[in-house]
Design an enzyme around this catalytic site. Structure first.
Site, PDB file in Angstrom:
ATOM      1  N   PRO A   1      -3.605   0.080  18.976  1.00 25.08           N
ATOM      2  CA  PRO A   1      -3.365  -0.385  17.607  1.00 25.08           C
ATOM      3  C   PRO A   1      -3.562   0.659  16.506  1.00 25.08           C
ATOM      4  O   PRO A   1      -3.267   0.386  15.344  1.00 25.08           O
ATOM      5  CB  PRO A   1      -4.367  -1.534  17.429  1.00 25.08           C
ATOM      6  CG  PRO A   1      -5.412  -1.310  18.455  1.00 25.08           C
ATOM      7  CD  PRO A   1      -4.770  -0.596  19.590  1.00 25.08           C
TER       8      PRO A   1
ATOM      9  N   LYS B   1       1.631  -0.304  15.118  1.00 26.90           N
ATOM     10  CA  LYS B   1       3.063  -0.378  15.451  1.00 26.90           C
ATOM     11  C   LYS B   1       3.493  -1.613  16.247  1.00 26.90           C
ATOM     12  O   LYS B   1       4.689  -1.924  16.301  1.00 26.90           O
ATOM     13  CB  LYS B   1       3.463   0.868  16.279  1.00 26.90           C
ATOM     14  CG  LYS B   1       3.495   2.147  15.478  1.00 26.90           C
ATOM     15  CD  LYS B   1       4.722   2.213  14.600  1.00 26.90           C
ATOM     16  CE  LYS B   1       4.623   3.272  13.539  1.00 26.90           C
ATOM     17  NZ  LYS B   1       4.617   2.780  12.167  1.00 26.90           N
TER      18      LYS B   1
ATOM     19  N   TYR C   1       4.161   6.490  10.080  1.00 25.97           N
ATOM     20  CA  TYR C   1       3.367   5.301   9.737  1.00 25.97           C
ATOM     21  C   TYR C   1       4.217   4.266   8.988  1.00 25.97           C
ATOM     22  O   TYR C   1       4.183   3.087   9.328  1.00 25.97           O
ATOM     23  CB  TYR C   1       2.140   5.704   8.909  1.00 25.97           C
ATOM     24  CG  TYR C   1       1.058   4.654   8.927  1.00 25.97           C
ATOM     25  CD1 TYR C   1      -0.062   4.783   9.744  1.00 25.97           C
ATOM     26  CD2 TYR C   1       1.154   3.500   8.153  1.00 25.97           C
ATOM     27  CE1 TYR C   1      -1.050   3.804   9.785  1.00 25.97           C
ATOM     28  CE2 TYR C   1       0.181   2.521   8.187  1.00 25.97           C
ATOM     29  CZ  TYR C   1      -0.915   2.680   9.003  1.00 25.97           C
ATOM     30  OH  TYR C   1      -1.889   1.699   9.045  1.00 25.97           O
TER      31      TYR C   1
ATOM     32  N   TYR D   1      -9.194   5.088   7.872  1.00 26.05           N
ATOM     33  CA  TYR D   1      -9.328   5.419   9.295  1.00 26.05           C
ATOM     34  C   TYR D   1     -10.399   6.509   9.383  1.00 26.05           C
ATOM     35  O   TYR D   1     -10.198   7.608   8.851  1.00 26.05           O
ATOM     36  CB  TYR D   1      -8.012   5.981   9.835  1.00 26.05           C
ATOM     37  CG  TYR D   1      -6.916   4.951  10.039  1.00 26.05           C
ATOM     38  CD1 TYR D   1      -6.122   4.524   8.978  1.00 26.05           C
ATOM     39  CD2 TYR D   1      -6.655   4.437  11.314  1.00 26.05           C
ATOM     40  CE1 TYR D   1      -5.105   3.600   9.171  1.00 26.05           C
ATOM     41  CE2 TYR D   1      -5.626   3.509  11.511  1.00 26.05           C
ATOM     42  CZ  TYR D   1      -4.866   3.094  10.448  1.00 26.05           C
ATOM     43  OH  TYR D   1      -3.860   2.175  10.643  1.00 26.05           O
TER      44      TYR D   1
ATOM     45  N   HIS E   1       0.839  -1.201   0.000  1.00 25.40           N
ATOM     46  CA  HIS E   1       0.000   0.000   0.000  1.00 25.40           C
ATOM     47  C   HIS E   1       0.873   1.250   0.000  1.00 25.40           C
ATOM     48  O   HIS E   1       1.769   1.371   0.828  1.00 25.40           O
ATOM     49  CB  HIS E   1      -0.884   0.047   1.255  1.00 25.40           C
ATOM     50  CG  HIS E   1      -2.006  -0.932   1.234  1.00 25.40           C
ATOM     51  ND1 HIS E   1      -3.102  -0.824   2.054  1.00 25.40           N
ATOM     52  CD2 HIS E   1      -2.224  -2.032   0.480  1.00 25.40           C
ATOM     53  CE1 HIS E   1      -3.931  -1.823   1.804  1.00 25.40           C
ATOM     54  NE2 HIS E   1      -3.411  -2.576   0.867  1.00 25.40           N
TER      55      HIS E   1
END
Ligand code: FAD
Ligand code: PHB
Length: 393
Positions: free
Chosen positions: A295, A299, A387, A203, A74
């Site tokens: 979560p 990570k 990220y 998200y 991704h």
């Protein structure tokens, strides 16, 4: 039975298995003990996102074949608020770095197979493990297997037994300092036989609470909903789950959330937790045994793997030349990355969840922050570099 090994590892999760594999590549023998069955650990549904550095490490260690074939690369994620999606383009913002979606249990299967193919010892259904002799130069692990009492004398112990393991509690009182924060919510997670509704993770911050769309394959969707921390899953029949997901993930015209049979569901609490130092004498804590992150930043598994990479290098230096400099620096080296991830995971959690105690002001503040992160290149770059993760030393 009495045994001896260089590194006795408690726990066959990502931390314990990667540690054993990396040590093997360095020519260092180890034994892994796991309290559950192989089937159990291979089917436990948990994390899904691998950072670029984790993927590079697994490939370099020769355990990335299936991940390269079946993992989903991704180049970004979507942040959704006020029903509108905003893409954070990792490739563009980080000079080409990306993430890979590959189920933790798939990685665990690959690692177990690699250990067994190399003649490594992974002892499943090893019950009642306990740690002894931490004040000596040969600490021991005692455990029961097939009705027999066993003891392994070790040069070192890898405490890779997760948050509820026995290693951390074996450290004498007063040595470890705990830093923690609990959140007033958890995540209800499901796996469904449905094609993901979008190519990338979504998200979503919604007035009714956070929701996340992830995936495991082109035909399996992984979805999460913010819920009370001790929610009874029986309160969530499938129809209610879909109804809530449809509300929270509602997006631009043209977005359609695909539904399908739900074949796995569970509730997880959320906490931030760190112990310092991550070492006591000859026992080194790694992964969830030493730290937990909520979560939302994806990570946890990545941190576990970074810890054991650092530990394997330190042990290699020790066995090659008796040099314990890196072993002595293990905790400090890991904690720098751990605290960076703690901050990022806390920040993502705070920005995206509905906090019951908060009012309208705080919701507006969250929206302002999301607007900033999705419209300022500087702010988006900060999210993106955290990220995709920082290179592992
Ligand atoms: P574990 O995976 O917990 O492994 C520890 C092992 O030790 C287990 O197999 C356990 O059975 C064994 N054990 C425990 N006690 C004993 C004992 N006494 N004797 C012998 N064996 C013992 N992380 C990410 O990076 N990305 C994500 O997207 C992500 N999503 C998540 C989603 C959810 C819902 C959850 C719950 C977690 C998520 N995580 C994520 C976190 C990630 O799953 C953990 O951080 C990761 O499993 C840590 O690996 P570990 O090897 O340290 O511990
Ligand atoms: C997952 O796919 O399980 C997943 C993805 C992103 C997260 C957490 C979990 O932040």
């Amino acid at each position: 039975m009495k045994m001896h090994t260089r590194v006795g590892i408690v726990g066959a999760g990502p931390a314990g298995l990667v540690l054993s594999h990396l040590l093997h590549l360095e020519g260092i023998e180890s034994i892994v003990l796991e309290s559950h069955t192989r089937e159990y650990v291979e089917s436990r549904v948990r994390a899904g996102v691998l950072e670029q550095g984790t993927v590079d490490l697994l490939n370099a260690a020769g355990v990335g074949d299936r991940m390269r074939r079946e993992g989903l690369g991704h180049g970004g994620i979507e942040l959704r608020f006020n029903r509108r999606g905003h893409r954070i383009d990792f490739r563009d913002l980080t000079g080409g770095r990306t993430i890979t979606v590959y189920g933790q249990q798939e990685l665990v299967k690959d690692l177990i197979q690699a250990r067994l193919d190399a003649g490594g010892q992974v002892l499943f259904e090893a019950s009642d493990a306990s740690i002894h002799g931490l004040e000596t130069t040969t600490p021991q692990i005692r455990f029961c297997k097939d009705g027999e009492q066993n003891e392994i004398d070790c040069d070192f112990i890898g405490g890779c037994d997760g948050f509820h393991g026995v290693c951390r509690p074996s450290v004498p009182e007063g040595v470890l300092k705990v830093y923690e924060r609990n959140y007033p919510f958890g995540w209800l997670g499901i796996l469904a036989s449905a094609a993901p509704s979008s190519d990338e993770l979504i998200y979503a911050n919604h007035e009714r609470g956070f929701a996340l769309q992830s995936m495991r394959s082109p035909s399996i969707t992984r979805l999460y909903l913010q819920c009370p921390p001790d929610e009874d899953i029986a309160q969530w029949p499938d129809e209610r789950i879909w109804e809530e997901l449809q509300l929270r993930l509602a997006g631009d015209e043209g977005f359609h959330l695909n539904e399908g049979p739900i074949f796995q569901k569970g509730v997880t609490g959320m906490r931030s937790y760190v112990v310092e130092p991550m070492q006591y004498r000859r026992m080194f804590l790694a992964g969830d045994a030493a730290h937990i992150v909520p979560p939302t930043g994806a990570k946890g598994m990545n941190l576990a793997i970074a810890d054991v990479r650092i530990l394997s290098k330190a042990l290699a230096a020790y066995y090659a030349a008796g040099d314990d400099t890196k072993l002595n620096q293990y905790s400090a080296t890991c904690l720098r990355r751990v605290w960076r991830a703690q901050h990022f995971s806390w920040w993502m959690t705070s920005m995206l969840h509905h906090f019951e105690a908060d009012g309208e002001f705080d919701y507006r503040r969250q929206l302002a922050e999301l607007d900033y992160v999705t419209s300022s290149r500087a702010a988006a770059t900060s999210l993106a570099e955290n990220y995709v993760g920082f290179p592992i030393e």
